[in-house]
Design a protein around this motif. Structure first.
Motif, PDB file in Angstrom:
ATOM      1  N   UNK A 236       0.851  -1.199   0.000  1.00 54.80           N
ATOM      2  CA  UNK A 236       0.000   0.000   0.000  1.00 54.80           C
ATOM      3  C   UNK A 236       0.882   1.242   0.000  1.00 54.80           C
ATOM      4  N   UNK A 237       0.291   2.388  -0.291  1.00 52.33           N
ATOM      5  CA  UNK A 237       1.061   3.625  -0.212  1.00 52.33           C
ATOM      6  C   UNK A 237       1.257   4.050   1.241  1.00 52.33           C
ATOM      7  N   UNK A 238       0.242   3.750   2.063  1.00 54.20           N
ATOM      8  CA  UNK A 238       0.307   4.091   3.477  1.00 54.20           C
ATOM      9  C   UNK A 238      -0.180   2.903   4.302  1.00 54.20           C
ATOM     10  N   UNK A 239       0.469   2.659   5.428  1.00 55.52           N
ATOM     11  CA  UNK A 239      -0.031   1.692   6.387  1.00 55.52           C
ATOM     12  C   UNK A 239      -0.189   2.416   7.717  1.00 55.52           C
ATOM     13  N   UNK A 240      -1.381   2.340   8.271  1.00 52.19           N
ATOM     14  CA  UNK A 240      -1.741   3.090   9.476  1.00 52.19           C
ATOM     15  C   UNK A 240      -1.889   2.118  10.633  1.00 52.19           C
ATOM     16  N   UNK A 241      -1.161   2.354  11.724  1.00 54.98           N
ATOM     17  CA  UNK A 241      -1.204   1.469  12.883  1.00 54.98           C
ATOM     18  C   UNK A 241      -1.194   2.300  14.158  1.00 54.98           C
ATOM     19  N   UNK A 242      -1.290   1.609  15.298  1.00 55.20           N
ATOM     20  CA  UNK A 242      -1.056   2.295  16.560  1.00 55.20           C
ATOM     21  C   UNK A 242       0.451   2.274  16.841  1.00 55.20           C
ATOM     22  N   UNK A 243       0.828   2.621  18.051  1.00 52.29           N
ATOM     23  CA  UNK A 243       2.253   2.727  18.365  1.00 52.29           C
ATOM     24  C   UNK A 243       2.767   1.508  19.129  1.00 52.29           C
ATOM     25  N   UNK A 244       2.196   0.350  18.841  1.00 51.38           N
ATOM     26  CA  UNK A 244       2.643  -0.886  19.460  1.00 51.38           C
ATOM     27  C   UNK A 244       4.115  -1.131  19.111  1.00 51.38           C
ATOM     28  N   UNK A 245       4.970  -1.406  20.101  1.00 51.54           N
ATOM     29  CA  UNK A 245       6.405  -1.598  19.836  1.00 51.54           C
ATOM     30  C   UNK A 245       6.690  -2.729  18.853  1.00 51.54           C
ATOM     31  N   UNK A 246       5.934  -3.827  18.948  1.00 52.25           N
ATOM     32  CA  UNK A 246       6.140  -4.941  18.030  1.00 52.25           C
ATOM     33  C   UNK A 246       5.874  -4.540  16.594  1.00 52.25           C
ATOM     34  N   UNK A 247       4.834  -3.736  16.382  1.00 51.96           N
ATOM     35  CA  UNK A 247       4.507  -3.277  15.030  1.00 51.96           C
ATOM     36  C   UNK A 247       5.555  -2.297  14.535  1.00 51.96           C
ATOM     37  N   UNK A 248       5.982  -1.379  15.400  1.00 48.93           N
ATOM     38  CA  UNK A 248       6.976  -0.382  14.999  1.00 48.93           C
ATOM     39  C   UNK A 248       8.265  -1.045  14.518  1.00 48.93           C
ATOM     40  N   UNK A 249       8.622  -2.157  15.135  1.00 50.93           N
ATOM     41  CA  UNK A 249       9.838  -2.864  14.737  1.00 50.93           C
ATOM     42  C   UNK A 249       9.631  -3.710  13.486  1.00 50.93           C
ATOM     43  N   UNK A 250       8.402  -4.222  13.295  1.00 52.05           N
ATOM     44  CA  UNK A 250       8.146  -5.137  12.181  1.00 52.05           C
ATOM     45  C   UNK A 250       7.896  -4.419  10.859  1.00 52.05           C
ATOM     46  N   UNK A 251       7.261  -3.252  10.898  1.00 52.06           N
ATOM     47  CA  UNK A 251       6.883  -2.554   9.650  1.00 52.06           C
ATOM     48  C   UNK A 251       8.074  -2.305   8.731  1.00 52.06           C
ATOM     49  N   UNK A 253      10.797  -3.807   8.454  1.00 51.35           N
ATOM     50  CA  UNK A 253      11.423  -5.058   8.017  1.00 51.35           C
ATOM     51  C   UNK A 253      10.695  -5.663   6.817  1.00 51.35           C
ATOM     52  N   UNK A 254       9.439  -5.269   6.606  1.00 53.54           N
ATOM     53  CA  UNK A 254       8.625  -5.867   5.542  1.00 53.54           C
ATOM     54  C   UNK A 254       8.251  -4.852   4.469  1.00 53.54           C
ATOM     55  N   UNK A 255       7.781  -3.690   4.895  1.00 53.83           N
ATOM     56  CA  UNK A 255       7.311  -2.677   3.938  1.00 53.83           C
ATOM     57  C   UNK A 255       8.462  -1.742   3.571  1.00 53.83           C
ATOM     58  N   UNK A 256       8.805  -1.708   2.293  1.00 49.14           N
ATOM     59  CA  UNK A 256       9.924  -0.897   1.813  1.00 49.14           C
ATOM     60  C   UNK A 256       9.454   0.381   1.125  1.00 49.14           C
ATOM     61  N   UNK A 257       8.190   0.397   0.687  1.00 47.72           N
ATOM     62  CA  UNK A 257       7.661   1.547  -0.046  1.00 47.72           C
ATOM     63  C   UNK A 257       6.605   2.284   0.776  1.00 47.72           C
ATOM     64  N   UNK A 258       5.753   1.546   1.443  1.00 49.30           N
ATOM     65  CA  UNK A 258       4.639   2.142   2.186  1.00 49.30           C
ATOM     66  C   UNK A 258       5.143   3.093   3.270  1.00 49.30           C
TER      67      UNK A 258
END
Length: 311
Positions: A236-251, A253-258
């Motif tokens: 996607x062009x944008x991925x919207x999440x909360x500020x969960x530490x696990x998500x902040x570290x994972x995004x 590592x996977x999304x290079x463009x979003x």
């Protein structure tokens, strides 16, 4: 037993304009004795019975559509059967089918005990039942996607799935995707984390569903990776999440463009603690803040200017 709806087949040569009234001869067909049911006929399993029934009604000139399936005590337990109905009500319903309590062959306590045992049985096998159910959908529904993982104990730890319609919706409306891991967890302590977006009517659409047992970076990395794999690598062009530490570290590592952005709902919830509700100008500040952050037509430069004014 499957609930089947029979749809009458009418010969196209029959007129229905009032000039010729259809009679019994128009609708009755001679069916070979081999395909005709008889009183006392028995089948080894439900599938055999349904197969015979379909052959018979088609030979009679009808079509068959399967609407819902209810599995009863004699079958392998794969769904909620009767579990959505309390044992007492089930007992009364069965009484109507067999014309009296005396014909049931079991007491109300027997029904309650059976209901308890079935729930326990399902609790022990529900992870496998979940996987088996979605595996059937992969086979029977074109475009259905499923992947899952288990932990060292063999328990379901992660799963992600979507049907063909949801995946097509992503191809059209997937520019901005919201990923929310904050939905209430169930008794298995697994969080439901959907991928959602907005269509051109500003309605929410769900692209994917996921379950995770652990909210760490590795779990979210697994989910994000399989999400992209299912979409052919399209980010996607944008991925919207909360500020969960696990998500902040994972995004990253996977999304290079979003571009990663935080959910506005979570930001607004933190305003009182960050700004201070005891300040005299708090109410006025909130009004000004809402006026700019919820303005769909505001330009970036105008937003920055108004932000400086209320800052």
């Amino acid at each position: 037993m499957a609930d089947l709806q029979m749809i009458p087949f009418i010969d196209d040569t029959i007129e229905h304009n009032g000039k010729q009234k259809p009679n019994e001869e128009n609708f009755c067909r001679n069916v070979e004795e081999t395909f005709t049911p008889y009183v006392g006929q028995e089948f080894l399993e439900i599938k055999e019975e349904l197969s015979f029934y379909k052959i018979y009604v088609v030979a009679c000139g009808f079509d068959v559509r399967k609407y819902t399936t209810k599995r009863w005590c004699g079958e392998e337990i794969k769904s909620n059967m009767l579990l959505k109905i309390r044992a007492t009500k089930t007992y009364k319903i069965l009484k109507e089918h067999v014309n009296g309590f005396e014909n049931i062959g079991a007491s109300l306590n027997d029904f309650k005990n059976f209901h308890r045992d079935v729930k326990y049985y399902i609790h022990e096998r529900d992870g496998q039942m979940f996987v088996d159910h979605f595996k059937e959908m992969v086979v029977n529904r074109p475009g259905f996607f499923l992947d899952y993982d288990v932990d060292s104990n063999g328990s379901l730890s992660k799963a992600i799935w979507a049907d063909g319609i949801a995946r097509r919706n992503y191809s059209v409306f997937g520019d901005a995707v919201s990923f929310d891991p904050t939905y209430s967890t169930n008794k298995y302590d697994m969080a439901f984390t959907p991928f959602t977006g907005v269509d051109h009517h500003k309605r929410s659409v769900t692209f994917f569903g996921a379950l995770v047992a652990h909210g760490d970076a590795d779990s979210f990395k697994w989910v994000f990776s399989h999400f992209l794999a299912a979409m052919g690598g399209k980010e996607p062009k944008y991925i919207i999440t909360d500020q969960d530490p696990g998500i902040l570290n994972a995004v990253p590592l996977v999304f290079k463009i979003a571009r990663h952005r935080y959910c506005m709902w979570h930001i607004i919830n933190k305003v009182p603690s960050k700004f201070g509700v005891t300040r005299e100008d708090y109410s006025e500040f909130v009004k000004k803040l809402n006026a700019i952050i919820w303005d769909e037509d505001i330009e970036a430069t105008e937003f920055d200017a108004k932000w400086e004014e209320i800052g």
